[in-house]
Design a protein around this motif. Structure first.
Motif, PDB file in Angstrom:
ATOM      1  N   LEU A  13      59.021  46.554  35.915  1.00 49.92           N
ATOM      2  CA  LEU A  13      59.270  47.196  37.232  1.00 49.92           C
ATOM      3  C   LEU A  13      59.042  48.624  37.213  1.00 49.92           C
ATOM      4  CD1 LEU A  13      62.565  45.244  38.203  1.00 49.92           C
ATOM      5  CD2 LEU A  13      60.406  44.769  39.337  1.00 49.92           C
ATOM      6  N   LEU A  18      58.115  51.281  40.513  1.00 51.10           N
ATOM      7  CA  LEU A  18      59.373  50.979  41.154  1.00 51.10           C
ATOM      8  C   LEU A  18      60.554  51.204  40.496  1.00 51.10           C
ATOM      9  CD1 LEU A  18      58.552  47.146  42.068  1.00 51.10           C
ATOM     10  CD2 LEU A  18      58.760  49.142  43.850  1.00 51.10           C
ATOM     11  N   ALA A  23      64.854  47.889  42.691  1.00 49.48           N
ATOM     12  CA  ALA A  23      64.003  46.829  42.937  1.00 49.48           C
ATOM     13  C   ALA A  23      64.905  45.249  42.690  1.00 49.48           C
ATOM     14  CB  ALA A  23      62.785  46.866  42.020  1.00 49.48           C
ATOM     15  N   CYS A  24      65.302  45.266  41.212  1.00 46.81           N
ATOM     16  CA  CYS A  24      65.923  44.091  40.869  1.00 46.81           C
ATOM     17  C   CYS A  24      67.274  43.725  41.919  1.00 46.81           C
ATOM     18  CB  CYS A  24      66.793  44.232  39.475  1.00 46.81           C
ATOM     19  SG  CYS A  24      65.839  44.222  38.003  1.00 46.81           S
ATOM     20  N   ARG A  26      67.115  44.253  45.130  1.00 48.33           N
ATOM     21  CA  ARG A  26      66.248  43.824  46.437  1.00 48.33           C
ATOM     22  C   ARG A  26      65.755  42.516  46.144  1.00 48.33           C
ATOM     23  NH1 ARG A  26      64.537  47.862  50.965  1.00 48.33           N
ATOM     24  NH2 ARG A  26      65.011  45.699  52.046  1.00 48.33           N
ATOM     25  N   LEU A  27      65.019  42.273  45.070  1.00 45.33           N
ATOM     26  CA  LEU A  27      64.334  40.980  44.924  1.00 45.33           C
ATOM     27  C   LEU A  27      65.420  39.648  44.579  1.00 45.33           C
ATOM     28  CD1 LEU A  27      61.970  42.133  42.218  1.00 45.33           C
ATOM     29  CD2 LEU A  27      61.220  41.246  44.450  1.00 45.33           C
ATOM     30  N   LEU A  43      54.408  41.553  41.257  1.00 43.99           N
ATOM     31  CA  LEU A  43      54.369  43.000  40.595  1.00 43.99           C
ATOM     32  C   LEU A  43      53.061  43.348  40.425  1.00 43.99           C
ATOM     33  CD1 LEU A  43      56.713  42.500  37.506  1.00 43.99           C
ATOM     34  CD2 LEU A  43      57.190  43.906  39.674  1.00 43.99           C
ATOM     35  N   LEU A  46      52.187  44.807  43.783  1.00 42.00           N
ATOM     36  CA  LEU A  46      52.940  45.930  44.245  1.00 42.00           C
ATOM     37  C   LEU A  46      52.430  47.055  43.434  1.00 42.00           C
ATOM     38  CD1 LEU A  46      56.615  44.446  44.460  1.00 42.00           C
ATOM     39  CD2 LEU A  46      55.397  45.394  46.434  1.00 42.00           C
ATOM     40  N   SER A  53      57.586  51.060  46.488  1.00 46.62           N
ATOM     41  CA  SER A  53      58.797  50.860  46.839  1.00 46.62           C
ATOM     42  C   SER A  53      58.710  50.547  48.347  1.00 46.62           C
ATOM     43  CB  SER A  53      59.627  52.095  46.899  1.00 46.62           C
ATOM     44  OG  SER A  53      59.348  53.265  47.473  1.00 46.62           O
ATOM     45  N   LEU A  56      57.655  46.928  48.674  1.00 42.35           N
ATOM     46  CA  LEU A  56      58.752  46.242  48.424  1.00 42.35           C
ATOM     47  C   LEU A  56      59.712  45.815  49.420  1.00 42.35           C
ATOM     48  CD1 LEU A  56      59.921  44.424  45.961  1.00 42.35           C
ATOM     49  CD2 LEU A  56      61.275  46.370  45.256  1.00 42.35           C
ATOM     50  N   SER A  57      60.188  46.999  50.086  1.00 45.80           N
ATOM     51  CA  SER A  57      60.941  46.747  51.351  1.00 45.80           C
ATOM     52  C   SER A  57      60.401  45.853  52.039  1.00 45.80           C
ATOM     53  CB  SER A  57      61.111  48.106  51.911  1.00 45.80           C
ATOM     54  OG  SER A  57      61.835  49.163  51.100  1.00 45.80           O
ATOM     55  N   THR A  60      60.618  41.985  50.828  1.00 39.76           N
ATOM     56  CA  THR A  60      61.741  41.406  50.707  1.00 39.76           C
ATOM     57  C   THR A  60      62.403  41.342  52.090  1.00 39.76           C
ATOM     58  OG1 THR A  60      62.811  43.891  50.302  1.00 39.76           O
ATOM     59  CG2 THR A  60      62.236  42.347  48.333  1.00 39.76           C
TER      60      THR A  60
END
Length: 1010
Positions: A13, A18, A23-24, A26-27, A43, A46, A53, A56-57, A60
């Protein structure tokens, strides 16, 4: 084992850019972990995002809020890549994609914008809603969803920057079309009484819209039935209603943001004019009131919505205004002035080259260059009338007005700068053109542009390096783009007859087009400028070849000077004076700062050109900045003057020495290396050196004629006392050297012989400096301040001075002695005379009667010495608030208080002002007004000399000369009125202080001596 796997997950990550913990979390919340492991495909995507980040937002949030859609679309690698690319660059668009399934789903197809299709969607959305806020939100949603599609194609390389800008423009065109159609129907129904059209301007008109940009428009209307009763009035009312409602819909802030910021202020009269006009009203305005910038804006005009035939009708009427038969030089000057004003804005100056639109080497430089070439050549070549920058640049290249490699380099620079601009605006959907100074934001910007960190440097380093190279190239190309065809036309055409191939741009460039191009660039007389260019570049000599390399930069630099025409003429004269040697030209080619200095001084002062031509050794000061980086001391100058006198006639040697050193002082002045006070001190040191050299040479000559071994054996010693501005270290470029000669007979010498010798020496010294020759004089030496003036002997003994002062001297003579200072010869003798003079200049008692005498004398001088033909207000020296007001105020303070306050006994005006303020004799505000006024008006006089004005004491009334003066003082183009305002302000403030301190008048009273 679990701990080891956890460390591995965190490491992966982190490697993707990230925060592992966040990250953990949110995932896991989005149920995107399989056996506590992140999807490798996710990954990888990303890790390629500009801001992982933010991407990722978006992912998710979308997976959490719309899990079914996520499951459907996630397997599509292309869709995932687009989603991550958009969300990693733009937080607002990422939020849009996460919250609106239709916007996220649209990334699957990414079809280019079709104007008709989007316009239909907008019209249907508007007609389906009754609530105005919901209507505005619906249009904004359509616009933002389509923007996300365009951004996805942009950020994944499916569309280049030109295609992106064109699509953004088509999107705005479609939204305008749909909105006008729907609103017109809502207001007028099936029987409209007005034909309506929207004209796109600016970047919309040029097919080069930004992600966040004002949508500049102009509205036009005509009656459907011109012959119907009240047709014009009803059509005008309907147009106003429709366009007002359209602006309300498109500019409204909603939960979906706003559709656009539509700006109609480019219309005639701006915000004060009617929102829409019929064609005839536009024409009437253009004929009587329109300004140059309004016609320049029409270069990018095109119909974008409504009745396209009506829009074309308006633009057909505009053609004769935009493309006149003859391009007026004033038009070009106004355009250049407008650009200068933009560049001088504080925010542009503050950000410098970080401002990629308006800063040096920025987007505006390219657009401005292309538009100027359009204005010059587009009148005769319709292929150049495209509203877009890049299409026009291609046409300029295709048709031979710009070299192919230059056009390609300019286009590449434009594409890069526009791409950077797009990325900056996508970040927060805000209008910005400034590179952030924060390293983290620079790193994000670099990654969004595809740069990646290397082994030993972050991504931003390579980005900033390339951006700097591009901006430098733009500045270079600006000069080359305009001037290279001119040079190749007149340098290669003679060679063509011998079988040498002629570049296509040279074949296109006839005399008339070349002259107009030079006029566009700021040369008032294009014919004369072209003549100079042709003369310098013709032929195949080494000098001509070097000139063809040097001239583009020189012409570009000259165009920014106060007087480009004079500068170019002086440059040609200088080149001709150098003969066949190319050393100066090669130095200018290889050392840009030398070119900048030479262009600045030649384009500011005709005097400099004459000095450089007549003093070839002065070229060394252009080649070696260390020779001019510091002022020379009086002792240095005396040694140099005496060295010349060993091998040259006194008059010739001192005249040439003075002209050479004057050139150095002027170069320092115009290079900004010296202040007006510093120039005065340097000129004073030069004057003293010339007086010292002339006196020593004459005493040596007299000793030789008498068969003596040394001047020390002469029966008389001589000293020279400086008076006036020489005594005060305040010479200007046209100052005389005011002096007194004093002599002393040696013990045992024949007094009559010694006195006669002293008069001879004084006369010969004055003649050696003042005699007029083919090259002018060294200095005018004036001894009229001596006792009895011109009727008195040229030199007197010390006792003779004392006898005269005790019996006959006038108050003005005591006042003149305030400036007395030994400048040459027997310093002990001269100092005795100065000390005796000080007793009269700084009397123990100075009463009101003494002050009244001085006041009457000042009033008489103001009345008698200003020529009748001259407006006193424009006389810098003797006029109200002029230099003499400062000097007489200071001198009255000296005579009144100098006996008690030793700090007032300096001959220098500025030093006395400081002393009077320190002694509490002068308020700080008053001292500052006198200081500022004295320096400003003194600088004006110096600049008038450098412009070779006949009378440097009088401010010219001619606006053209005033403009040259203003530019030489550092004002922007068109700044002559600002100069006049500042001059009047300084003179008004000086006069107010003068009236109070010199005449003793109360506030509100003023002198009336005219």
């Amino acid at each position: 084992m679990a701990a080891s796997r956890s460390r591995s997950v965190r490491a992966r990550l982190a490697a993707a850019g990230l925060d592992p913990d966040l990250a953990c979390h949110r995932l896991a919340e989005a149920d995107l972990l399989v056996d506590d492991e992140p999807d490798e495909r996710l990954l990888a995507a990303l890790s390629r995002a500009a801001e992982p980040s933010d991407a990722l937002s978006c992912l998710t949030d979308l997976a959490t809020e719309h899990p079914r859609l996520w499951q459907e679309l996630c397997p599509d690698d292309d869709w995932l890549e687009r989603l991550v690319a958009v969300a990693g660059v733009s937080r607002p668009l990422g939020d849009l994609l996460a919250r609106h399934p239709d916007a996220a789903r649209a990334l699957q197809v990414l079809e280019p914008v079709e104007v008709a299709t989007v316009a239909d969607r907008v019209a249907r959305a508007l007609l389906a809603e009754d609530d105005s806020q919901r209507q505005a939100a619906a249009v904004a949603r359509i616009r933002r969803g389509a923007t996300a599609d365009i951004a996805a194609r942009d950020l994944t390389g499916l569309a280049d920057v030109e295609e992106v800008a064109a699509e953004l423009a088509r999107l705005a065109e479609a939204v305008l079309e749909g909105t006008v159609r729907a609103v017109h129907r809502q207001i007028a129904g099936d029987t409209p009484c007005a034909r309506l059209a929207v004209i796109g301007m600016g970047k919309l008109g040029g097919h080069e819209l930004n992600y966040v940009s004002d949508v500049d428009v102009v509205f036009v209307h005509e009656p459907v039935d011109p012959d119907a009763d009240d047709a014009a009035e009803r059509a005008s009312r309907e147009a106003r209603q429709v366009f007002t409602r359209c602006l309300e819909v498109l500019n409204a802030s909603t939960t979906m943001g706003r559709a656009y910021e539509v700006d109609p202020t480019l219309r005639p009269e701006g915000r004060n004019g009617p929102l829409s006009r019929p064609v005839a009203a536009f024409v009437a305005y253009w004929e009587r009131w329109a300004k140059t910038w309004e016609f320049q804006a029409l270069l990018k005009a095109r119909p974008v919505a409504g009745d396209r035939s009506l829009g074309e009708q308006l633009l057909a009427e505009a053609e004769r205004f935009v493309w006149p038969d003859r391009l007026d030089h004033d038009v070009v000057a106004e355009i250049r002035e407008m650009k200068s004003r933009i560049e001088a804005k504080p925010e542009v100056v503050r950000h410098g080259e970080r401002q990629i639109k308006l800063g040096p080497g920025g987007i505006r430089d390219i657009e401005f260059a292309v538009q100027l070439l359009q204005l010059v050549h587009g009148r005769g070549d319709r292929s150049l009338r495209d509203p877009g920058t890049l299409p026009t640049l291609r046409a300029l290249q295709t048709n031979g007005y710009v070299a192919e490699e230059d056009a390609e380099a300019f286009a590449a620079a434009y594409r890069m700068l526009r791409t950077v601009e797009h990325r900056l605006q996508l970040a927060h959907e805000r209008r910005t053109h400034t590179i952030p100074d924060d390293p983290e934001r620079q790193e994000w910007l670099a990654r969004s542009l595809g740069y990646r960190a290397g082994v030993d440097e972050p991504a931003r380093t390579a980005f900033v390096r390339e951006l700097t190279q591009v901006q430098t190239r733009v500045k270079e190309l600006h000069a080359k783009l305009f001037y290279r065809p001119l040079l190749e036309t007149y340098a290669t055409l003679p060679a063509a007859a011998a079988g040498v191939s002629v570049p296509v741009e040279a074949r296109r460039m006839g005399d008339e087009a070349a002259q107009e191009r030079l006029e566009v660039l700021g040369f008032r007389d294009g014919r004369a400028a072209l003549r100079h260019v042709r003369a310098m570049t013709a032929g195949v000599s080494r000098r001509a070849r070097t000139l063809r390399a040097v001239l583009p930069a020189m012409l570009s630099l000259l165009q920014e000077t106060p007087d480009p025409d004079t500068g170019l003429q002086s440059f040609r004269e200088l080149v001709d004076a150098q003969g066949d040697t190319a050393k100066l030209l090669e130095h200018l080619r290889d050392h840009p700062p030398a070119s900048e200095l030479l262009a600045r001084v030649l384009g500011t002062s005709r005097v400099v050109g004459e000095l450089l031509v007549s003093q070839p050794q002065g070229i060394d000061w252009l080649r070696d900045e260390h020779l001019r980086d510091r002022p020379r001391t009086r002792d240095d100058l005396v040694r140099m003057a005496m060295a010349r006198l060993h091998w040259q006639d006194t008059t010739a040697a001192l005249r040439r020495f003075k002209r050479l050193e004057l050139l150095r002082i002027v170069l320092r002045d115009l290079a900004g290396a010296s202040t007006v006070g510093g120039v005065g001190e340097e000129l004073t040191a030069l004057g003293e050196a010339c007086l010292t050299g002339a006196l020593r040479a004459e005493l040596r000559r007299q000793a030789r004629e008498r068969g003596l071994d040394s001047p020390d054996e002469l029966p008389v010693s001589v000293a020279i006392v400086g008076m006036g501005k020489l005594g005060g270290f305040e010479l200007n470029y046209v100052s005389d050297l005011d002096v007194l000669f004093v002599h002393e007979v040696a013990d045992g010498a024949d007094r009559e012989d010694a006195n006669k010798l002293a008069l001879t020496v004084a006369g010969n010294v004055m003649r050696s400096l003042s005699d007029i020759t083919a090259e002018g004089t060294a200095f005018e030496v004036d001894a009229d301040l001596r006792p009895e003036g011109r009727s008195g002997p040229l030199s007197r003994s010390h006792p003779s001075y004392l006898s005269y002062w005790n019996r006959w001297s006038e108050p003005w003579e005591a006042q003149a002695l305030l400036k007395a200072r030994v400048v040459a010869g027997d310093r002990a003798l001269g100092q005795r005379l100065v000390d005796a003079g000080r007793q009269r200049a700084f009397p123990a008692e100075f009463g009101e009667r003494d002050a009244q005498r001085i006041r009457r004398m000042k009033a008489r001088i103001e009345k008698e010495r200003i020529p009748r033909r001259v407006d006193p207000e424009r006389h810098l020296k003797l006029g109200p608030g002029g230099i003499s007001d400062v000097e007489w105020t200071v001198q009255l303070l000296q005579q009144r208080h100098g006996h008690q306050h030793t700090e007032l006994r300096s001959p220098a005006t500025m030093v006395v002002l400081d002393g009077a303020q320190d002694a509490g004799l002068l308020e700080h505000a008053d001292a500052e007004q006198l200081r500022e006024g004295y320096r400003f008006l003194s600088l004006l006089r110096n600049r008038l000399y450098l412009l070779r004005q006949r009378d440097v004491d009088v401010v010219p009334g001619n606006p053209q000369v005033l403009e040259l003066l203003a530019r030489s003082m550092g004002y922007a183009r068109g700044g002559w009125q600002d100069l006049e305002e500042e001059r009047r302000r300084h003179q008004r403030h000086v006069r107010q202080v003068f009236d109070r301190l010199f005449y003793g008048l109360d506030a509100g009273q003023h002198t009336n001596v005219w």
